[in-house]
Motif scaffolding. Structure first.
Motif, PDB file in Angstrom:
ATOM      1  N   ASN A   1      13.107 -13.364   1.171  1.00  0.00           N
ATOM      2  CA  ASN A   1      12.678 -12.966   2.512  1.00  0.00           C
ATOM      3  C   ASN A   1      11.823 -14.052   3.166  1.00  0.00           C
ATOM      4  OD1 ASN A   1      13.959 -10.504   2.235  1.00  0.00           O
ATOM      5  ND2 ASN A   1      12.138  -9.454   1.479  1.00  0.00           N
ATOM      6  N   THR A   2      11.059 -14.785   2.343  1.00  0.00           N
ATOM      7  CA  THR A   2      10.248 -15.882   2.875  1.00  0.00           C
ATOM      8  C   THR A   2      11.129 -17.012   3.389  1.00  0.00           C
ATOM      9  OG1 THR A   2       8.484 -15.356   1.313  1.00  0.00           O
ATOM     10  CG2 THR A   2       8.397 -17.513   2.335  1.00  0.00           C
TER      11      THR A   2
ATOM     12  N   LYS B   1       0.799  -1.229   0.000  1.00  0.00           N
ATOM     13  CA  LYS B   1       0.000   0.000   0.000  1.00  0.00           C
ATOM     14  C   LYS B   1       0.827   1.273   0.000  1.00  0.00           C
ATOM     15  CE  LYS B   1      -4.032  -2.092   2.217  1.00  0.00           C
ATOM     16  NZ  LYS B   1      -4.945  -2.083   3.389  1.00  0.00           N
ATOM     17  N   LYS B   2       1.942   1.311   0.726  1.00  0.00           N
ATOM     18  CA  LYS B   2       2.686   2.555   0.894  1.00  0.00           C
ATOM     19  C   LYS B   2       4.027   2.578   0.165  1.00  0.00           C
ATOM     20  CE  LYS B   2       0.601   3.585   5.380  1.00  0.00           C
ATOM     21  NZ  LYS B   2       0.848   3.906   6.817  1.00  0.00           N
ATOM     22  N   THR B   3       4.383   1.480  -0.481  1.00  0.00           N
ATOM     23  CA  THR B   3       5.652   1.437  -1.210  1.00  0.00           C
ATOM     24  C   THR B   3       5.413   0.830  -2.590  1.00  0.00           C
ATOM     25  OG1 THR B   3       6.263  -0.793  -0.477  1.00  0.00           O
ATOM     26  CG2 THR B   3       6.848   1.044   0.997  1.00  0.00           C
ATOM     27  N   GLU B   4       6.476   0.755  -3.356  1.00  0.00           N
ATOM     28  CA  GLU B   4       6.409   0.124  -4.673  1.00  0.00           C
ATOM     29  C   GLU B   4       6.646  -1.381  -4.582  1.00  0.00           C
ATOM     30  OE1 GLU B   4       5.512   1.548  -7.581  1.00  0.00           O
ATOM     31  OE2 GLU B   4       5.050   3.278  -6.325  1.00  0.00           O
TER      32      GLU B   4
ATOM     33  N   MET C   1       6.054  -5.414  -3.656  1.00  0.00           N
ATOM     34  CA  MET C   1       4.963  -6.368  -3.812  1.00  0.00           C
ATOM     35  C   MET C   1       4.887  -7.238  -2.561  1.00  0.00           C
ATOM     36  SD  MET C   1       6.540  -9.254  -6.388  1.00  0.00           S
ATOM     37  CE  MET C   1       5.170 -10.333  -6.019  1.00  0.00           C
ATOM     38  N   LYS C   2       3.690  -7.739  -2.294  1.00  0.00           N
ATOM     39  CA  LYS C   2       3.482  -8.657  -1.181  1.00  0.00           C
ATOM     40  C   LYS C   2       3.284 -10.056  -1.742  1.00  0.00           C
ATOM     41  CE  LYS C   2       0.637  -7.573   2.111  1.00  0.00           C
ATOM     42  NZ  LYS C   2      -0.599  -7.087   2.795  1.00  0.00           N
ATOM     43  N   LEU C   3       3.992 -11.005  -1.178  1.00  0.00           N
ATOM     44  CA  LEU C   3       3.895 -12.393  -1.605  1.00  0.00           C
ATOM     45  C   LEU C   3       3.324 -13.224  -0.463  1.00  0.00           C
ATOM     46  CD1 LEU C   3       4.661 -14.637  -3.705  1.00  0.00           C
ATOM     47  CD2 LEU C   3       6.823 -14.847  -2.452  1.00  0.00           C
ATOM     48  N   SER C   4       2.241 -13.944  -0.744  1.00  0.00           N
ATOM     49  CA  SER C   4       1.622 -14.814   0.257  1.00  0.00           C
ATOM     50  C   SER C   4       1.712 -16.254  -0.223  1.00  0.00           C
ATOM     51  CB  SER C   4       0.154 -14.432   0.481  1.00  0.00           C
ATOM     52  OG  SER C   4       0.044 -13.120   0.985  1.00  0.00           O
ATOM     53  N   LEU C   5       2.257 -17.100   0.613  1.00  0.00           N
ATOM     54  CA  LEU C   5       2.404 -18.506   0.282  1.00  0.00           C
ATOM     55  C   LEU C   5       1.546 -19.338   1.223  1.00  0.00           C
ATOM     56  CD1 LEU C   5       6.278 -18.697  -0.241  1.00  0.00           C
ATOM     57  CD2 LEU C   5       4.511 -18.273  -1.952  1.00  0.00           C
ATOM     58  N   ALA C   6       0.620 -20.100   0.656  1.00  0.00           N
ATOM     59  CA  ALA C   6      -0.213 -21.006   1.445  1.00  0.00           C
ATOM     60  C   ALA C   6       0.434 -22.381   1.414  1.00  0.00           C
ATOM     61  CB  ALA C   6      -1.625 -21.064   0.875  1.00  0.00           C
ATOM     62  N   ILE C   7       0.865 -22.847   2.576  1.00  0.00           N
ATOM     63  CA  ILE C   7       1.561 -24.126   2.693  1.00  0.00           C
ATOM     64  C   ILE C   7       0.617 -25.125   3.343  1.00  0.00           C
ATOM     65  CG2 ILE C   7       3.580 -25.305   3.644  1.00  0.00           C
ATOM     66  CD1 ILE C   7       4.947 -22.520   3.707  1.00  0.00           C
ATOM     67  N   SER C   8       0.234 -26.132   2.593  1.00  0.00           N
ATOM     68  CA  SER C   8      -0.715 -27.123   3.100  1.00  0.00           C
ATOM     69  C   SER C   8       0.012 -28.296   3.736  1.00  0.00           C
ATOM     70  CB  SER C   8      -1.611 -27.631   1.960  1.00  0.00           C
ATOM     71  OG  SER C   8      -2.429 -26.589   1.488  1.00  0.00           O
ATOM     72  N   SER C   9      -0.631 -28.875   4.729  1.00  0.00           N
ATOM     73  CA  SER C   9      -0.039 -30.009   5.440  1.00  0.00           C
ATOM     74  C   SER C   9      -1.152 -30.813   6.098  1.00  0.00           C
ATOM     75  CB  SER C   9       0.959 -29.519   6.491  1.00  0.00           C
ATOM     76  OG  SER C   9       0.298 -28.706   7.447  1.00  0.00           O
ATOM     77  N   LEU C  10      -0.770 -31.878   6.774  1.00  0.00           N
ATOM     78  CA  LEU C  10      -1.705 -32.690   7.552  1.00  0.00           C
ATOM     79  C   LEU C  10      -1.316 -32.617   9.016  1.00  0.00           C
ATOM     80  CD1 LEU C  10      -2.159 -35.981   5.465  1.00  0.00           C
ATOM     81  CD2 LEU C  10      -3.852 -34.198   5.835  1.00  0.00           C
ATOM     82  N   SER C  11      -2.279 -32.235   9.861  1.00  0.00           N
ATOM     83  CA  SER C  11      -2.063 -32.308  11.299  1.00  0.00           C
ATOM     84  C   SER C  11      -2.695 -33.595  11.814  1.00  0.00           C
ATOM     85  CB  SER C  11      -2.681 -31.088  11.999  1.00  0.00           C
ATOM     86  OG  SER C  11      -4.072 -31.040  11.780  1.00  0.00           O
TER      87      SER C  11
ATOM     88  N   GLN D   1       7.233  -9.086   1.994  1.00  0.00           N
ATOM     89  CA  GLN D   1       7.323  -8.037   0.977  1.00  0.00           C
ATOM     90  C   GLN D   1       8.708  -8.033   0.362  1.00  0.00           C
ATOM     91  OE1 GLN D   1       4.315  -4.683   2.945  1.00  0.00           O
ATOM     92  NE2 GLN D   1       6.197  -4.075   1.921  1.00  0.00           N
ATOM     93  N   GLY D   2       8.776  -7.468  -0.850  1.00  0.00           N
ATOM     94  CA  GLY D   2      10.068  -7.356  -1.497  1.00  0.00           C
ATOM     95  C   GLY D   2       9.970  -6.435  -2.698  1.00  0.00           C
ATOM     96  N   SER D   3      11.104  -5.962  -3.157  1.00  0.00           N
ATOM     97  CA  SER D   3      11.120  -5.077  -4.326  1.00  0.00           C
ATOM     98  C   SER D   3      10.851  -5.848  -5.609  1.00  0.00           C
ATOM     99  CB  SER D   3      12.472  -4.366  -4.423  1.00  0.00           C
ATOM    100  OG  SER D   3      13.528  -5.317  -4.492  1.00  0.00           O
ATOM    101  N   SER D   4      11.004  -7.181  -5.544  1.00  0.00           N
ATOM    102  CA  SER D   4      10.737  -8.055  -6.681  1.00  0.00           C
ATOM    103  C   SER D   4      10.268  -9.388  -6.133  1.00  0.00           C
ATOM    104  CB  SER D   4      11.996  -8.244  -7.528  1.00  0.00           C
ATOM    105  OG  SER D   4      12.979  -8.945  -6.787  1.00  0.00           O
TER     106      SER D   4
END
Length: 365
Positions: A80-81, A38-41, A43-53, A70-73
Motif C-alpha cells: 500500500n505504501t 485502533k479499530k481493526t486487526e 497494523m500501521k506502518l510508518s516509514l520515515a524517508i530522509s533526504s536533503l533539501s 495500514q494493512g492486514s500484514s
C-alpha cells in the motif's frame, strides 16, 4: 587496429550494470515504525524517508517525509505504501525499527519476520519500543533542529555506547521467540512534553511485550548482572541526601545454582564491582579510609537492594533476560530436565550478592 577497437567495445560493455537503479529514483527509508490499528486487526506502518533539501555541493538541509499506511500484514502495508510513494523504496539505510507498546504486545515477531527475508533490510539495526503512537512520534519531523529520525538514532546509539541501554538488533529480536533460554529487553523511548527521552527497558517474554518495564537505574544494574556491561558504566546512587556518581572500572558476575535432591532451591548472582566515586554533593573533604569504608558499605547495601528490585521485576514479567535457563540447561541439566521453567521461574528464590570496592584514595570532587 581491430584489436584496439574490440578492446574499446569490451570496456564500454563492462562499464555498466544490467540491473542498475537510478539513484535519484530511490526513496531511502531511515526508520520503520509499527503501530496497531485502533479499530481493526490491521497494523500501521510508518516509514520515515530522509533526504536533503536545498542540496548543494558539500551539504544541504536535512529533511524527512513520513508515509503511514495500514494493512492486514507487513507485506500488505508495504504494498500500500508503494502506491503512495513516488520512486523505489529501499530499506538498506534503515537505522532503527520502532514499535508501539500495543503492537509489541501482540506477537510482533510473527508480523515482522518478513523483514528478515528482505535482502536490503539491515538486520543489525536497533529495535526499540515507544510508549505512545509511533506514527505521531515520527510526524513531529523535527526536534531540537534535527530530524526526528536523526535525533532518535543519535540518542539510542550514544546510550548503547555507554551501556545505558542494551543493544538489541532486528536479527536478535526475530530469533527471540525461537530461543527457549533467553528473553529480550528492548530500549524504551518516551515523550515528555516536547522532548523525547530514554526511560529504561521494556521486558519481553517469549517474543512479546510483557507489559512490565525496568527503570533506567535498574536497567544498568541488570546489564551488570547479565555481564554485558562493565568498565565505563555510571551508576547514579542517591543516599542520605547525597548523590554519588559511581564509575564502574571493572565488574565480574557469576551464576551459582544451589540444589537439593536434584531440585533447584536457590540461584545466587555474585557480582563484584570495582569503582571510583566521581562526585558527591556532601562536601569536598578528603576521603579518609574510615569514610571510604563507610560509603563503600552503604553503597554496597543500596546497590544490592536495587539488584533485588531488578530481579523481582524480571520475575514479575516472567522475563528471563539474565539467561538463567541457559545456565541451568548447560551446567545443571539433571535439575533442569525436571523443571517446568516458565511456570517455576517467577517463584524461584533468586538473590543478588553485590560486593562493591571503592578505588578512590584521594579527594572527592
Amino acid at each position: 587496429m581491430k584489436k584496439l577497437t574490440l578492446s574499446f567495445l569490451i570496456l564500454l560493455l563492462l562499464s555498466g550494470c544490467w540491473d542498475q537503479q537510478n539513484f535519484k529514483s530511490l526513496q531511502m527509508i531511515d526508520m520503520i515504525g509499527f503501530d496497531k490499528a485502533k479499530k481493526t486487526e490491521d497494523m500501521k506502518l510508518s516509514l520515515a524517508i530522509s533526504s536533503l533539501s536545498e542540496a548543494h555541493q558539500g551539504g544541504g538541509m536535512p529533511d524527512m517525509e513520513v508515509t503511514t499506511t495500514q494493512g492486514s500484514s507487513l507485506a500488505d502495508a508495504i504494498e500500500n505504501t508503494d502506491f503512495r510513494t513516488p520512486g523505489l523504496l529501499t530499506f538498506n539505510q534503515a537505522r532503527m525499527y520502532i514499535m508501539s507498546k500495543s503492537f509489541a504486545s501482540d506477537k510482533p515477531i510473527e508480523k515482522m519476520k518478513v523483514l528478515g527475508q528482505v535482502a536490503t533490510c539491515p538486520l543489525t539495526s536497533s529495535v526499540v519500543v515507544y510508549d505512545g503512537e509511533v506514527s505521531k512520534l515520527l510526524a513531529k519531523k523535527e526536534l531540537k533542529k534535527k530530524t526526528v529520525a536523526n535525533y532518535l538514532a543519535i540518542l539510542v546509539k550514544e546510550a548503547e555506547s555507554i551501556n545505558f541501554i542494551p543493544k538489541e538488533t532486528l536479527l536478535r529480536f526475530l530469533f527471540a521467540k525461537k530461543d527457549p533460554y533467553v528473553d529480550v529487553a528492548l530500549p524504551l523511548i518516551q515523550a515528555k512534553g516536547d522532548n523525547i527521552l530514554l526511560n529504561g527497558t521494556a521486558l519481553f517474554r517469549e517474543g512479546s511485550y510483557s507489559g512490565v518495564d525496568l527503570s533506567p537505574a535498574l536497567t544498568k544494574i541488570v546489564l551488570l548482572m547479565k555481564g554485558v556491561a562493565g568498565s565505563g558504566l555510571h551508576l547514579i546512587v542517591d543516599l542520605d541526601g547525597a548523590t554519588y556518581d559511581v564509575l564502574v572500572k571493572k565488574a565480574r558476575r557469576k551464576i551459582v545454582v544451589n540444589a537439593n535432591d536434584n531440585k533447584v532451591t536457590e540461584i545466587m548472582l555474585p557480582l563484584k564491582i570495582q569503582a571510583q566515586i566521581l562526585e558527591s554533593h556532601t562536601n569536598n573533604n578528603p576521603l579518609t579510609q574510615t569514610k571510604r569504608n563507610n560509603i563503600e558499605k552503604m553503597l554496597t547495601y543500596e546497590i544490592n537492594d536495587q539488584a533485588l528490585q531488578a530481579i523481582q521485576t524480571l520475575q514479575k514479567a516472567s522475563c528471563d533476560y539474565l539467561g538463567l535457563a541457559r545456565e541451568l540447561h548447560a551446567y545443571h541439566h539433571e535439575e533442569w530436565s525436571k523443571m517446568n521453567w516458565r511456570k517455576e521461574y517467577p517463584r524461584l528464590t533468586i538473590r543478588p550478592d553485590v560486593k562493591l570496592q571503592i578505588l578512590n584514595s584521594g579527594v572527592m570532587f
